[in-house]
Design a protein around this motif. Structure first.
Motif, PDB file in Angstrom:
ATOM      1  N   ILE A  33       0.753  -1.201  -0.054  1.00  0.00           N
ATOM      2  CA  ILE A  33      -0.017  -0.083  -0.119  1.00  0.00           C
ATOM      3  C   ILE A  33       0.929   1.211  -0.030  1.00  0.00           C
ATOM      4  N   SER A  34       0.534   2.148  -0.728  1.00  0.00           N
ATOM      5  CA  SER A  34       1.441   3.633  -0.842  1.00  0.00           C
ATOM      6  C   SER A  34       0.751   4.304   0.469  1.00  0.00           C
ATOM      7  N   ARG A  35       1.400   5.429   0.816  1.00  0.00           N
ATOM      8  CA  ARG A  35       1.207   6.268   1.832  1.00  0.00           C
ATOM      9  C   ARG A  35      -0.143   6.953   1.621  1.00  0.00           C
ATOM     10  N   ASN A  36      -0.422   7.564   0.454  1.00  0.00           N
ATOM     11  CA  ASN A  36      -1.479   8.124   0.228  1.00  0.00           C
ATOM     12  C   ASN A  36      -2.976   7.050   0.415  1.00  0.00           C
ATOM     13  N   THR A  37      -2.718   5.832  -0.166  1.00  0.00           N
ATOM     14  CA  THR A  37      -3.727   4.989  -0.106  1.00  0.00           C
ATOM     15  C   THR A  37      -4.016   4.785   1.471  1.00  0.00           C
ATOM     16  N   CYS A  42      -7.648   4.934   6.114  1.00  0.00           N
ATOM     17  CA  CYS A  42      -7.839   5.471   7.653  1.00  0.00           C
ATOM     18  C   CYS A  42      -8.817   6.563   7.813  1.00  0.00           C
ATOM     19  N   ALA A  43      -8.797   7.414   6.835  1.00  0.00           N
ATOM     20  CA  ALA A  43      -9.781   8.571   7.107  1.00  0.00           C
ATOM     21  C   ALA A  43     -11.222   7.983   6.863  1.00  0.00           C
ATOM     22  N   ALA A  44     -11.437   7.009   5.921  1.00  0.00           N
ATOM     23  CA  ALA A  44     -12.494   6.389   5.465  1.00  0.00           C
ATOM     24  C   ALA A  44     -13.048   5.588   6.633  1.00  0.00           C
ATOM     25  N   VAL A  45     -12.290   4.618   7.457  1.00  0.00           N
ATOM     26  CA  VAL A  45     -12.415   3.871   8.532  1.00  0.00           C
ATOM     27  C   VAL A  45     -12.913   4.937   9.738  1.00  0.00           C
ATOM     28  N   MET A  46     -12.442   6.060  10.022  1.00  0.00           N
ATOM     29  CA  MET A  46     -12.737   6.827  11.021  1.00  0.00           C
ATOM     30  C   MET A  46     -14.213   7.496  10.693  1.00  0.00           C
ATOM     31  N   LEU A  47     -14.357   7.992   9.326  1.00  0.00           N
ATOM     32  CA  LEU A  47     -15.570   8.593   8.858  1.00  0.00           C
ATOM     33  C   LEU A  47     -16.970   7.293   9.347  1.00  0.00           C
ATOM     34  N   ILE A  48     -16.586   6.302   9.101  1.00  0.00           N
ATOM     35  CA  ILE A  48     -17.518   4.980   9.160  1.00  0.00           C
ATOM     36  C   ILE A  48     -17.655   4.917  10.761  1.00  0.00           C
ATOM     37  N   ILE A  49     -16.746   5.274  11.805  1.00  0.00           N
ATOM     38  CA  ILE A  49     -16.774   4.940  13.131  1.00  0.00           C
ATOM     39  C   ILE A  49     -17.694   6.168  13.463  1.00  0.00           C
ATOM     40  N   CYS A  50     -17.400   7.347  13.135  1.00  0.00           N
ATOM     41  CA  CYS A  50     -18.194   8.651  13.659  1.00  0.00           C
ATOM     42  C   CYS A  50     -19.608   8.476  13.268  1.00  0.00           C
ATOM     43  N   CYS A  51     -19.943   8.000  12.118  1.00  0.00           N
ATOM     44  CA  CYS A  51     -21.201   7.897  11.586  1.00  0.00           C
ATOM     45  C   CYS A  51     -22.158   7.131  12.558  1.00  0.00           C
TER      46      CYS A  51
END
Length: 317
Positions: A33-37, A42-51
């Motif tokens: 995995i690249s750093r950007n990916t 991580c951002a997507a996982v955090m968004l799911i947790i917040c929702c």
């Protein structure tokens, strides 16, 4: 060059100015995995947790918004009101899950005489003791029904309306706004002209074939003479032979419907009887009731959930 913990691979070419080009390796030296990916993941996982947290912590039942299927507007007394018609498949945020969106057809309860047939509007009210589903029958008392629906659609009941005169085995009276300014506004509209009664009048109409004139769950107005209806309402706790027999303001324009509604009706607190002062409610609103009568029950919200529902009457034999 191969490194571990974490394993990072750099080509022998000059070092990239931006380390976003760095690629991670697994134990088989395969790119993972690249750093950007990784950052996007991580951002997507955090968004799911917040929702998910928001969904399970917000009290959607009491949230004051919903998604309508049909919206129509009208004006009454200088105010614009909105009527919402929603379907079972719609998101009904803010509505009680016990609201009815259809009614059994036909009506098989025992009315003393057949009521006028015609479409009804279903209203769902939240109270401090549960849900009240109400059929509003414009064919029974069109003027009274129209005023009640204006009150519903203008948010009158969202001012926290006290069930201030609850008399066990008889009726509950309500309809003074929790906000004195709202009371003043509706008082300025004036009183309503009486609707003709569809009930049998006088002593001979008190009971016919064992059926009393004013049935449990009937909804009418309180009044003090001809053409005196304003916003105060009555709802019968039990079948009554005397209501509606000579007081034109008491003609029913609606009735509660469904087992949940009758259960709610039976739970309304009746311990204060005639003690609350109507004058003080008008002047001080809900603050007076909360200070002096802490056990009192309230209607906290009413909504039109469906209009134009077919209705007819065929009693059980």
């Amino acid at each position: 060059l191969k490194m571990s913990n974490p394993k990072r691979y750099f080509s022998l070419a000059p070092k990239a100015e931006n380390e976003e080009d760095v690629t991670y390796l697994d134990d088989k030296n395969e790119k993972v995995i690249s750093r950007n990916t990784r950052r996007l993941t991580c951002a997507a996982v955090m968004l799911i947790i917040c929702c998910s947290s928001l969904y399970y912590t917000v009290d959607w039942k009491s949230t004051e918004f919903f998604i309508p299927n049909k919206v129509s507007s009208d004006t009454f007394g200088g105010l614009t009101f909105t009527s919402i018609d929603i379907k079972n498949s719609d998101l009904k945020r803010g509505f009680s899950p016990e609201c009815l969106y259809s009614i059994p057809q036909p009506d098989r309860r025992h009315h003393i005489v057949p009521p006028p047939a015609g479409p009804v509007t279903l209203v769902c009210c939240n109270t401090t003791k549960g849900t009240l589903n109400i059929e509003v029958h414009e064919s029974w008392a069109p003027i009274g029904a129209e005023r009640f629906l204006h009150m519903v659609n203008n948010g009158f009941f969202s001012t926290k309306v006290g069930l201030f005169r609850a008399l066990q085995g008889f009726l509950v009276q309500f309809g003074l706004a929790g906000d004195p300014e709202v009371h003043k506004l509706y008082h300025s509209y004036g009183n309503l002209k009486d609707d003709p009664s569809w009930l049998p009048l006088g002593p001979t109409g008190r009971e016919i074939n064992g059926i009393k004139r004013y049935q449990k769950g009937y909804l009418g107005y309180a009044g003090a003479g001809d053409n005196s209806r304003g916003t105060q309402l009555i709802m019968a706790f039990e079948d009554n032979a005397y209501l509606g027999g000579g007081s034109p303001w008491e003609v029913p324009f609606g009735q509660v419907v469904g087992d949940v509604s009758y259960e709610t009706l039976s739970k309304i607190y009746t311990g204060y009887g005639e003690k609350p002062s109507q004058g003080k409610i008008m002047n001080r609103g809900v603050s007076y009731l909360q200070e002096e009568f802490p056990l009192m029950d309230y209607i906290t919200r009413c909504d039109v959930v469906k209009s134009g529902v077919p209705w007819d009457y065929h009693p059980q034999s």
